[in-house]
Every structure is written in structure tokens, then in C-alpha cells.
Design an enzyme around this catalytic site. Structure first.
Site, PDB file in Angstrom:
ATOM      1  CB  SER A 161       1.571 -12.402  -0.054  1.00  0.00           C
ATOM      2  OG  SER A 161       2.882 -12.416  -0.586  1.00  0.00           O
ATOM      3  CG  ASP A 183      -3.068 -12.102   3.155  1.00  0.00           C
ATOM      4  OD1 ASP A 183      -4.216 -12.301   3.599  1.00  0.00           O
ATOM      5  OD2 ASP A 183      -2.708 -10.997   2.678  1.00  0.00           O
ATOM      6  CG  ASP A 214      -9.034 -15.181  -2.135  1.00  0.00           C
ATOM      7  OD1 ASP A 214     -10.196 -15.345  -2.574  1.00  0.00           O
ATOM      8  OD2 ASP A 214      -8.407 -14.114  -2.272  1.00  0.00           O
ATOM      9  CD  GLU A 260     -11.103 -12.544   0.172  1.00  0.00           C
ATOM     10  OE1 GLU A 260     -10.093 -12.508   0.908  1.00  0.00           O
ATOM     11  OE2 GLU A 260     -11.171 -11.940  -0.918  1.00  0.00           O
ATOM     12  CG  HIS A 299      -6.313  -6.203  -1.066  1.00  0.00           C
ATOM     13  ND1 HIS A 299      -7.060  -7.188  -1.659  1.00  0.00           N
ATOM     14  CD2 HIS A 299      -6.237  -6.534   0.247  1.00  0.00           C
ATOM     15  CE1 HIS A 299      -7.410  -8.090  -0.741  1.00  0.00           C
ATOM     16  NE2 HIS A 299      -6.944  -7.714   0.419  1.00  0.00           N
ATOM     17  N   GLY A 300      -4.276  -2.180  -1.491  1.00  0.00           N
ATOM     18  CA  GLY A 300      -3.439  -1.184  -2.183  1.00  0.00           C
ATOM     19  C   GLY A 300      -3.781   0.229  -1.761  1.00  0.00           C
ATOM     20  N   GLY A 329      -6.303  -2.468   4.878  1.00  0.00           N
ATOM     21  CA  GLY A 329      -6.162  -1.487   5.955  1.00  0.00           C
ATOM     22  C   GLY A 329      -5.382  -0.228   5.573  1.00  0.00           C
ATOM     23  CB  THR A 330      -2.506   0.410   3.300  1.00  0.00           C
ATOM     24  OG1 THR A 330      -1.690  -0.616   3.858  1.00  0.00           O
ATOM     25  CG2 THR A 330      -1.648   1.618   2.899  1.00  0.00           C
TER      26      THR A 330
HETATM   27  P1  13P Z   1      -3.391  -3.277   2.150  1.00  0.00           P
HETATM   28  O1  13P Z   1      -2.351  -3.694   1.152  1.00  0.00           O
HETATM   29  O2  13P Z   1      -4.358  -2.304   1.584  1.00  0.00           O
HETATM   30  O3  13P Z   1      -2.794  -2.839   3.427  1.00  0.00           O
HETATM   31  O4  13P Z   1      -4.277  -4.579   2.454  1.00  0.00           O
HETATM   32  C1  13P Z   1      -3.668  -5.657   3.098  1.00  0.00           C
HETATM   33  C2  13P Z   1      -4.509  -6.861   3.063  1.00  0.00           C
HETATM   34  O5  13P Z   1      -5.709  -6.811   3.142  1.00  0.00           O
HETATM   35  C3  13P Z   1      -3.803  -8.158   2.980  1.00  0.00           C
HETATM   36  O6  13P Z   1      -4.685  -9.221   2.870  1.00  0.00           O
END
Ligand code: 13P
Length: 290
Positions: free
Chosen positions: A49, A81, A103, A133, A178-179, A208-209
Site C-alpha cells: 500500500s 497498490d 488509482d 482504477e 475493502h475491509g 477479497g477478504t
Molecule cells: P481487503 O482488505 O478487503 O482484503 O481488500 C484488499 C484490496 O483490495 C487491496 O487493494
């Protein structure tokens, strides 16, 4: 050796799996991911990040990555990222990371496309690839982003914009955030299929989380070939450290390397789970494009 993000992801696209892209937080998490990728024979994308790049420094991240990969057979790419800041994007391009996510989702359409084209020109001139993005993916990731949808476009406009600016990978809104999720997300596999029918550019899934196995499989089957995981790594890392520190306090033994080993084991197990789930395990040795 820094692998090409695009090459790893295209191979996944050609063979129906997805490459996990994990956001590292330090050298312990970085080495754990490389070790897990080697053991699973999986390609991996090491993501950083902007917050982490700022705190560790672009040079040191690059040196840590090269050192972790040296002497292994791992196919790993190094990726910046979400970065809306052109000065930092240029720093990372100068440092020759594999790829950057510019971004531009906080800009209006015309400005986002024009600035992304500028980034692509600078990046491609030195062999760095670009993820684009221009729609914002909901949720704040390490201080970047918004909790509300600001910009959304049709699949046709998104693809046209990516083609016009020459970006390599495309990160659209797919119903994820995200999150941590408070409720179940409304995923958009149909949107992945629409985009894939319009372009060969790989589609990236953010947030993804917290998705279920079935949800991941649905999105991979629809055509997603890079999946970002950040929150789960942070959670896994901190929970392992927390557990270790509780035990350390009980024993009154304070040995940092033992804690790093414990955290590393937890991060390796997490990564292995995703390599199996996304179908990337066993794909590194044969990963030249068909
Ligand atoms: P999460 O934090 O939901 O896993 O998302 C990660 C992400 O998309 C990073 O760009």
C-alpha cells in the site's frame, strides 16, 4: 528476479485460476508469502500500500523483495497498490517495481483517463505495467479510498478508457469492498463476463477478504484473474502476534525472533489456503503463456 505482473495474471486467465495479490506490512510478512508460494509452487503478487511504501521506503521495499526472492524458484511480482499520488507513482516507476495501480477514482472521467495515459507512458517506457482504477471500489484501504460510490461507468466506457490509456490490467467495481463486510456483498460476476467479452485485459478483484469459497469460485469462473487480499493478512498477523504476546507475558520470556516465527507460520498458512482456493497452487513451474 521481479516477475511481470501481467505475465503471471495472463497465465492465470489462460488457465482458469487467479493469482493472489497480498498486501505485505513488513519483511516478516513478505518472507512468509515467498516461502509459502515456493512450497505451494504458486505464483504470487507482493502488493504494497502507499502507506507501507511511505513508511518503509521504496528503495528498502525493493531491496527486501529482491533479497526474499533470490535463490528461490518463486515467480513473484512486486506491485504498488492504490496510489492516487503521481509523485509516488513516479518514484515506484523509477525504482522499476513490476507494476503500479494508479488509482484515479477520485478524479472525473476525462481527467482520470488523461492522467492514467500519462502514467502508462512513463511506466511502459521502462517496462513497468499499470493497473487502472477509475471507478472507486468502496472502502478505505490504508487511508486511500471512500466509503461511498463516487464514480461508476458502463462496462463499455471502462474498457474504452483502459484501451485508450493503454493500461495493462483493469480494476472495476464488482460489488466487493475493502475491509470487513458487515452484511453479504451483492457480487457482480455478470459484469466480469461483460468486461471480459469486450477486452482481453485481465480483470482484478479488490476486497477479497471475507468472501466465501463459493463466491471466489464464481468470480474466478466469470473471468477474474488477480485477487487482492489485505485485511485478512493484517488480521492473521496481528492475531498471531497477540496470542504470542499473551503467552510471552505468562512465561515472562521476551524474544522477538520467536514472535516473528510465530507470525510467519500464521501468514504462511493463510497464504497456502488462498493458493489452494484460487487454483494457483502447482501453477508456477508451468507458467509460460499457452
Ligand atoms: P481487503 O482488505 O478487503 O482484503 O481488500 C484488499 C484490496 O483490495 C487491496 O487493494
Amino acid at each position: 528476479m521481479r516477475a511481470s505482473t501481467l505475465e503471471l495474471v495472463r497465465n492465470a486467465q489462460d488457465h482458469g485460476y487467479a493469482v493472489p495479490a497480498f498486501n505485505i506490512v513488513d519483511e516478516v510478512s513478505l518472507r512468509a508469502l515467498i516461502e509459502a508460494a515456493e512450497a505451494a509452487d504458486s505464483p504470487v503478487i507482493i502488493q504494497v500500500s502507499l502507506k507501507t511504501a511511505r513508511s518503509i521506503g521504496v528503495e528498502l521495499v525493493g531491496a527486501m523483495f529482491d533479497s526474499a526472492v533470490r535463490g528461490t524458484s518463486v515467480k513473484a511480482a512486486l506491485h504498488l497498490d492504490h496510489c492516487p499520488d503521481l509523485a509516488w507513482i513516479n518514484k515506484v516507476i523509477d525504482a522499476r517495481w513490476s507494476s503500479v495501480l494508479f488509482d484515479a477514482s477520485d478524479r472525473d472521467f476525462d481527467r482520470a483517463v488523461a492522467e492514467t495515459a500519462q502514467v502508462v507512458r512513463a511506466a511502459h517506457a521502462v517496462g513497468v505495467e499499470v493497473e487502472t482504477e477509475i471507478e472507486n471500489i468502496v472502502g478505505v484501504e490504508d487511508g486511500v479510498g471512500s466509503d461511498v460510490l463516487v464514480h461508476s461507468y458502463s462496462p463499455e466506457s471502462l474498457v474504452q478508457a483502459a484501451e485508450d490509456c493503454g493500461a495493462d490490467l483493469l480494476a472495476p467495481q464488482l460489488g466487493t469492498a475493502h475491509g470487513e463486510y458487515s452484511g453479504r456483498p451483492s457480487l457482480l460476476p455478470g459484469r466480469v463476463r461483460e468486461i471480459r467479452a469486450l477486452t482481453d485485459k485481465p480483470v482484478v478483484l479488490h476486497g477479497g477478504t471475507g468472501l466465501t469459497q463459493a463466491e471466489f469460485r464464481l468470480l474466478i469462473a466469470a473471468g477474474v484473474s488477480k485477487i487482492n487480499i489485505s485485511t485478512d493478512l493484517k488480521r492473521t498477523y496481528m492475531r498471531a502476534a497477540h496470542k504470542f504476546l499473551i503467552d510471552a507475558a505468562e512465561r515472562d520470556e521476551w524474544d522477538p525472533p520467536s514472535m516473528f516465527r510465530s507470525v510467519s507460520g500464521a501468514v504462511r498458512a493463510m497464504a497456502t489456503h488462498y493458493f489452494d482456493l484460487f487454483g494457483s497452487a502447482g501453477q508456477a513451474s508451468g507458467s509460460t503463456r499457452a
